[in-house]
Design an enzyme around this catalytic site. Structure first.
Site, PDB file in Angstrom:
ATOM      1  N   ARG A 156      16.912  38.679  32.179  1.00 38.79           N
ATOM      2  CA  ARG A 156      17.689  39.522  31.351  1.00 38.79           C
ATOM      3  C   ARG A 156      17.530  40.760  31.926  1.00 38.79           C
ATOM      4  NH1 ARG A 156      15.188  42.156  27.380  1.00 38.79           N
ATOM      5  NH2 ARG A 156      14.530  40.255  26.469  1.00 38.79           N
ATOM      6  N   TYR A 175      43.789  47.165  26.355  1.00 34.48           N
ATOM      7  CA  TYR A 175      43.406  45.828  26.043  1.00 34.48           C
ATOM      8  C   TYR A 175      43.254  45.350  24.753  1.00 34.48           C
ATOM      9  CZ  TYR A 175      41.106  41.154  26.395  1.00 34.48           C
ATOM     10  OH  TYR A 175      40.891  40.048  26.380  1.00 34.48           O
ATOM     11  N   ASP A 203      38.996  51.402  32.897  1.00 31.67           N
ATOM     12  CA  ASP A 203      39.104  49.912  33.163  1.00 31.67           C
ATOM     13  C   ASP A 203      40.016  49.691  34.339  1.00 31.67           C
ATOM     14  OD1 ASP A 203      39.933  47.063  32.865  1.00 31.67           O
ATOM     15  OD2 ASP A 203      39.430  47.273  30.695  1.00 31.67           O
TER      16      ASP A 203
HETATM   17  C1  LIG Z   1      40.659  40.498  29.834  1.00 32.95           C
HETATM   18  C2  LIG Z   1      40.453  42.027  30.039  1.00 32.95           C
HETATM   19  C3  LIG Z   1      39.309  42.452  29.243  1.00 32.95           C
HETATM   20  C4  LIG Z   1      38.325  41.790  28.617  1.00 32.95           C
HETATM   21  O1  LIG Z   1      37.373  40.743  29.556  1.00 32.95           O
HETATM   22  P1  LIG Z   1      36.859  39.526  29.151  1.00 32.95           P
HETATM   23  O2  LIG Z   1      36.180  39.035  30.368  1.00 32.95           O
HETATM   24  O3  LIG Z   1      37.884  38.567  28.489  1.00 32.95           O
HETATM   25  O4  LIG Z   1      35.860  39.692  28.056  1.00 32.95           O
HETATM   26  C5  LIG Z   1      39.070  43.882  29.304  1.00 32.95           C
HETATM   27  N1  LIG Z   1      39.845  44.423  29.859  1.00 32.95           N
HETATM   28  C6  LIG Z   1      41.228  44.165  30.388  1.00 32.95           C
HETATM   29  C7  LIG Z   1      42.123  44.976  31.072  1.00 32.95           C
HETATM   30  C8  LIG Z   1      41.381  42.762  30.567  1.00 32.95           C
HETATM   31  O5  LIG Z   1      42.452  42.119  31.017  1.00 32.95           O
END
Ligand SMILES: *Cc1c(COP(=O)(O)O)cnc(C)c1O
Length: 393
Positions: free
Chosen positions: A54, A106, A178
């Site tokens: 972990r 998202y 992101d």
């Molecule tokens: C898919 C996605 C997430 C979340 O990711 P997971 O791997 O599904 O938990 C977050 N931000 C964006 C822009 C995404 O496309």
């Protein structure tokens, strides 16, 4: 080449060769998969580099090092999903602190911030970043966190990262971007002033739709140390097997993105010329509202293309039935092309009024363009569009 991080080589070469030839025991070219929860001490008081998976695992660290290098960060925490990465970032804030988050982020990110706000764990303001006045006003309240997601889903709206990060940092906020939709091949938010980059590695970075994972990459070592501490504390770190798979996928990232991009540009071209299509959303089109900013801050326009069909829901259904190469599924960023109907799939949880306010109509279709032969994709799309057009409305 024993040092794949050597600056003598391009980023593409270093990504292909990340952690190759690091096995000192057998000289395995590909780094071995360390499937172990625990590591033996050398003796009393003799902890080795790793003690428990972990906290740290060589396979996960090989992926983290490669991701940090790709984004130009001080370090990466590899997490068990993209949402685990988002949740990890939220650990850095106190309940009385204030976060500014895009209203069209998202869906999972929206749900998390909304839930934290509702139970008083964080003060959250959802803002339309396309409205400069709204953003300025929110920044005036001195947020501790400013979240950026560009291009947005599913309308591919573009946010100017350098301008937004500059204003946010001027009021002391931590700027998190992101970067899932473009990958570091096409956009490097840290170089544009963001403090932290978040990824769902589920998408382009792994690229083969067979792993759910995430990562948080920090520009500064102090921020990385804090995130690493919390990652171990709350236990959101990724599994060694998933890390192995993702590092394997990452080796072809540059090659994949090249084909994704070529195919997406051709698809956007076909859609913008077809009479069955009312509107195309693709940052590479000169008429896209964010085109100039995308051109300046991205090295590619992405491989997500959304469009509105002329007519009604019946035309959209005819299109979805009429394509065969595009799998009807959520998610994105894999080698295979996918088609989604946001109103009934990814954004079904929104009520109709909110959906329409966000620009998500019944005729909106979202494509994740894969790396199949471009000609095949165009032929399949044409068949779907002709089927949509044949429905009288
Ligand atoms: C898919 C996605 C997430 C979340 O990711 P997971 O791997 O599904 O938990 C977050 N931000 C964006 C822009 C995404 O496309």
């Amino acid at each position: 080449m024993n040092d794949p991080s050597s600056k003598d080589f391009t980023q593409q070469t270093r990504t292909v060769r990340a952690a190759l030839e690091t096995d000192t025991q057998h000289g395995a070219v590909v780094p071995p998969l360390h499937l172990t929860s625990t590591f033996a001490f050398g003796g009393y008081g003799e902890k080795r580099e790793y003690d428990y998976s972990r906290s740290g695992n060589p396979t996960r660290d090989a992926l983290g090092t490669a991701l940090a290098e790709l984004e130009g960060g001080a370090g990466a925490v590899v997490t068990s999903s993209g949402m685990a990465a988002v949740a990890l970032v939220t650990q850095l804030f106190r309940p009385d602190q204030f976060a500014v988050v895009p209203h069209d982020c998202y869906g999972g990110t929206y749900r998390l911030f909304n839930a934290l706000h509702t139970r008083g764990a964080l003060q959250v303001r959802f803002v339309d970043y396309q409205e400069a006045g709204q953003l300025e006003q929110a920044l005036g309240e001195r947020p501790a966190l400013v979240w950026i997601e560009t291009p947005s889903n599913p309308l591919l709206r573009i946010v100017d990262i350098a301008a937004t990060a500059g204003k946010a940092k001027a009021v002391g906020a931590l700027v998190v971007a992101d970067n899932t939709f473009l990958s570091p091949v096409w956009q490097q938010p840290l170089a544009l002033g963001a403090d932290v980059v978040v990824h769902s590695t589920t998408k382009y970075l792994n690229g083969h739709s067979d792993v759910v994972g995430g990562a948080v990459i920090a520009a500064r070592p102090e921020t990385h140390d804090l995130l690493k501490w919390w990652g171990n504390c709350i236990g959101v770190t990724g599994a060694p097997f998933d890390s192995f798979m993702t590092l394997r996928g990452l080796r072809t990232l540059h090659a994949r993105m090249r084909i994704h991009g070529e195919n997406a540009a051709r698809v956007a071209g076909l859609l913008s010329r077809h009479p069955a299509v009312a509107k195309v959303y693709y940052p590479g089109l000169p008429g896209h509202p964010g085109h100039a900013i995308a051109r300046a801050q991205q090295q590619g326009f992405g491989a997500m293309v959304s469009f509105e069909l002329a007519g009604s829901l019946e035309n959209a259904k005819a299109f979805l039935h009429g394509v065969h190469l595009f799998s009807l599924a959520e998610s994105l960023g894999g080698v295979e092309s996918l088609v989604a109907h946001p109103a009934s799939m990814t954004h079904a949880a929104m009520d109709e009024a909110a959906r329409l306010r966000a620009g998500i109509t019944d005729t909106l279709v979202r494509l994740s363009i894969g790396i199949e032969d471009g000609e095949d994709l165009l032929r399949d799309l044409s068949a779907g569009l002709d089927a949509a057009r044949a429905v009288i409305w």
